[in-house]
Design an enzyme around this catalytic site. Sequence first.
Site, PDB file in Angstrom:
ATOM      1  N   PHE B 239      -8.308   7.454   6.027  1.00 19.76           N
ATOM      2  CA  PHE B 239      -7.469   6.094   6.318  1.00 19.76           C
ATOM      3  C   PHE B 239      -6.319   6.203   5.641  1.00 19.76           C
ATOM      4  O   PHE B 239      -6.246   6.197   4.169  1.00 19.76           O
ATOM      5  CB  PHE B 239      -8.254   5.035   5.886  1.00 19.76           C
ATOM      6  CG  PHE B 239      -7.743   3.698   6.384  1.00 19.76           C
ATOM      7  CD1 PHE B 239      -8.070   3.018   7.733  1.00 19.76           C
ATOM      8  CD2 PHE B 239      -6.754   3.133   5.255  1.00 19.76           C
ATOM      9  CE1 PHE B 239      -7.307   2.054   7.879  1.00 19.76           C
ATOM     10  CE2 PHE B 239      -5.943   1.931   5.787  1.00 19.76           C
ATOM     11  CZ  PHE B 239      -6.169   1.339   7.040  1.00 19.76           C
ATOM     12  N   ASP B 345      -2.807  10.447  -1.375  1.00 20.52           N
ATOM     13  CA  ASP B 345      -2.504   9.313  -0.860  1.00 20.52           C
ATOM     14  C   ASP B 345      -3.451   8.386  -1.897  1.00 20.52           C
ATOM     15  O   ASP B 345      -5.012   8.665  -1.721  1.00 20.52           O
ATOM     16  CB  ASP B 345      -3.241   8.864   0.303  1.00 20.52           C
ATOM     17  CG  ASP B 345      -3.357   7.467   0.728  1.00 20.52           C
ATOM     18  OD1 ASP B 345      -3.334   6.706  -0.128  1.00 20.52           O
ATOM     19  OD2 ASP B 345      -3.220   6.813   2.132  1.00 20.52           O
ATOM     20  N   LYS B 376      -1.874  -1.231  -3.432  1.00 22.32           N
ATOM     21  CA  LYS B 376      -2.797  -2.076  -3.734  1.00 22.32           C
ATOM     22  C   LYS B 376      -2.853  -2.486  -5.233  1.00 22.32           C
ATOM     23  O   LYS B 376      -2.106  -3.188  -5.597  1.00 22.32           O
ATOM     24  CB  LYS B 376      -4.435  -1.292  -3.455  1.00 22.32           C
ATOM     25  CG  LYS B 376      -4.764  -1.225  -2.062  1.00 22.32           C
ATOM     26  CD  LYS B 376      -6.082  -0.739  -1.812  1.00 22.32           C
ATOM     27  CE  LYS B 376      -6.572  -0.497  -0.331  1.00 22.32           C
ATOM     28  NZ  LYS B 376      -6.868  -1.728   0.440  1.00 22.32           N
ATOM     29  N   THR B 401      16.293  -2.417   3.925  1.00 19.13           N
ATOM     30  CA  THR B 401      16.975  -3.355   3.374  1.00 19.13           C
ATOM     31  C   THR B 401      16.351  -3.628   2.010  1.00 19.13           C
ATOM     32  O   THR B 401      17.200  -3.429   0.991  1.00 19.13           O
ATOM     33  CB  THR B 401      16.841  -4.509   4.215  1.00 19.13           C
ATOM     34  OG1 THR B 401      17.433  -4.459   5.700  1.00 19.13           O
ATOM     35  CG2 THR B 401      17.624  -5.841   3.345  1.00 19.13           C
TER      36      THR B 401
END
Lengths: 508, 508
Positions: B239, B345, B376, B401
Amino acid sequence: MASLLRTTARMRLSSARSIIRPSSRLPVPAFAAASSRHMASAATAAATPDVGEQPFFEDEPRGPIIKTEIPGPKSQEAIKRLTKVFDTRSLNMMADYASSFGNYIADLDGNLLLDVYAQIASIPVGYNNPSLLLAASSPQMASSIINRPALGNFPSHDWADILETGILSVAPKGLNQVFTGQSGSDANELAYKAAFMWKRRQERGGPDVDFTPEEMSSAMNNQAPGAPPLSILSFKSAFHGRLFGSLSTTRSKPIHKLDIPAFDWPQAPFPALKYPLEAHAEENAKEEQRCLDETERLITTFHHPPAAVVIEPIQSEGGDNHATPAFFRGLRALTRKHGILLIVDEVQTGVGATGKFWAHEHWGLDDPPDMVTFSKKAQTAGYYFGNAELRPNKPYRQFNTWMGDPARAILFRAIIKEIERLDLYLYSELERLAGQYPKEVQNLRGKGQGTFIAWDSPRRDEVLKKAKSVGINIGGSGERAVRLRPMLVFQRHHADILLEGLEKVFKS
Amino acid sequence: MASLLRTTARMRLSSARSIIRPSSRLPVPAFAAASSRHMASAATAAATPDVGEQPFFEDEPRGPIIKTEIPGPKSQEAIKRLTKVFDTRSLNMMADYASSFGNYIADLDGNLLLDVYAQIASIPVGYNNPSLLLAASSPQMASSIINRPALGNFPSHDWADILETGILSVAPKGLNQVFTGQSGSDANELAYKAAFMWKRRQERGGPDVDFTPEEMSSAMNNQAPGAPPLSILSFKSAFHGRLFGSLSTTRSKPIHKLDIPAFDWPQAPFPALKYPLEAHAEENAKEEQRCLDETERLITTFHHPPAAVVIEPIQSEGGDNHATPAFFRGLRALTRKHGILLIVDEVQTGVGATGKFWAHEHWGLDDPPDMVTFSKKAQTAGYYFGNAELRPNKPYRQFNTWMGDPARAILFRAIIKEIERLDLYLYSELERLAGQYPKEVQNLRGKGQGTFIAWDSPRRDEVLKKAKSVGINIGGSGERAVRLRPMLVFQRHHADILLEGLEKVFKS
């Protein structure tokens, strides 16, 4: 803890309140005093508010202050330090936000610039706006920062209230639901995902038709039919973000797209209108019809069929390209005719920038867009929708850990309360300048669009650089457009400073 | 304004300080008092901290309180209201964050649950942590909330300081640079983009070789060579997020992927290890070699060549699947051998969750990963990197931005200061439970990984539901895994409450 928070709440609330009223009794802020002292050296003195114009910020500086070249020595030192750990090649100015106020952005060298770029159009109601400071200092804000919820699983009991009194209180007509996200790119991708799920649901025959085993297994392999070869149609020069899906719909500049794999999705031509619009009505109408025809051809024949069309009310990053309400009404009719969705990307145009809260309100649509995305000035992001069919048929299809940010939603609520309408003075004065300096101000556009104004300049980058030296922070878009993105607290006396400064640059 | 902020700063700082020390002098918080009153009705009484164990929060409740079914009547009413404007089908519990504290999450009906799910592993140091409240109430925080900068253009003068004393102070070994983003998905996509730009730079022959006109024009059409058909290799059950690029590397469940167009990218098998690992060392080693071989085959033969491999140290959403350090060292060697990047990750595993600050520190790598992504528990997001070649050759290639969020970076800095190491008590007690209830606790995993513990349960969803009735909030992952994701302030006395509660559920 709850009672502690409440006690602290009261304390902080009363101290925050004392900041904003009555402001006249407060000591003059450091830079306001400096501003008075340095009026002689200020780039312009046209800083007195008009009689009858009540300034939004009484303590706002009366004009820009230029003390050094920009960047000055202190900024250069700070930039050197930052460069060690952060990419500063796109750095425009090293800011000192604690010393910025209202329409003015400060740097470390005591320079104070009128800011009509406003963090790429993302500061709505002025730096250190007292009402926002009040909201940012509230216990509700502190709690939402330190107890960030996974909104889809464990929403806070006041989340409905925050939505109803904030984000949803300004929902575009016909769109009474929202799905919240984190940024403009994120908002667009969430909308695209909703569009794909909706389209496949139509093709499948409704919400109750189950996924086939083949769909389930092929999706896990990134293959059709589970991962369908559908597309989102966007327009040439569009900017919708830089994540992989949104970047596939962005068509602004090669530097945004080079080396990044992209989906094979279609792009239609955006009308290339001639300005002023009134003088070229007939040929502009023809141009818009040509674009609509090509859009329809792509919708009906492109090898990866579009589930939706996404469009900005004014192409912003792409150079401030406008189209008429008739074009957008035509697009609504086209998408409806062919059973696909219309997503309006209001990331840059929304939240009062064009004189209406949402730019698409200028179009006079009977039938609202299917989704409207927002970010920037809203400080929070997401997409509005109305049709219940756009809610996926099962939970966890449109989902992620944070699903937005209550802290920013609370800030947006405070911003909404601060928003005031602007007058149209700026545009007519720019028209006057365009008449005087036809080589400097070409294709002036944005009439009737609030402060969402731009023009083309053959020496754009030089103009932007020189503007700083007369105390004005201003941005560009597209290849040669100068774009104004002042805040919603930009008033007539700020416009005068801007116009005077521009004239100096044009004369140089 | 600057001086005003400073004055308010002092005021707020002193009032915030009084909240955290000395805590013994404070009035007992409402729910702590309630907790004492209701000890008889509490689901467990094993709440006394061990002698010698100094509680992180002196005023933390002594155990869960269950007053009603969950959701109780007040929560049901609030859910009904929220459902009108927000998708509540994934709602787990309607929370009252003002009444939550430390390891305990409250609802509107007076229930208080020990929370070992912690907002999908994203609350690091407890609800309403006083030190975080201090940071959240600081003038620097208020300024960063109301004056949100476009970091790439107008960074704040203290941005280098915030990075150096916060995010970069915990940078993984060998990775001294960071690019900040907004969420885990965003962080991964930013890393993928950096990987693609790096790969094409290698193929092109260096940073100074200019883009060809063909690359420039084809990129605008989403076609090769400008938009190259490169890929990111991920693993089955992985994931990595839900945006279009990250979702193309996510292989967890069909419900995450169905109906969303995806890139044709490769997936390698993730080792299916047998637990306990010690008892199956030989066959597990063989399984890992099989997966490495298949990964190498895909790297060298897949029709869209990978620019990088992305992997989680422990597959989390996919069911808490572990692999040994030898596997990860093998993967580092493989990617190095074939000239592609290794992205780790650490969105769910990072920030102390596995007993080390970053989970990949368990691997004993000589050669660090090329990029490590985080989000997280860090509250802010981004990717770390070390190799200067990973910085794109021109500005505005990796840009947006906001480019992150100073407010959240300030919060991460406060979190880093709060982080304490955990002991290993929990795992050995769960081993004991697994021995006693072999049908309930299967494939227990996470030894030596701090609190990053999971096991499989044939009646997983029932166990999760029943756990709430004994006062424990707990999450699932994969098809049948129960996953523990307590906060970093989870102590031995909390573990006792958890273990006792679990035993009740297993006996039922």
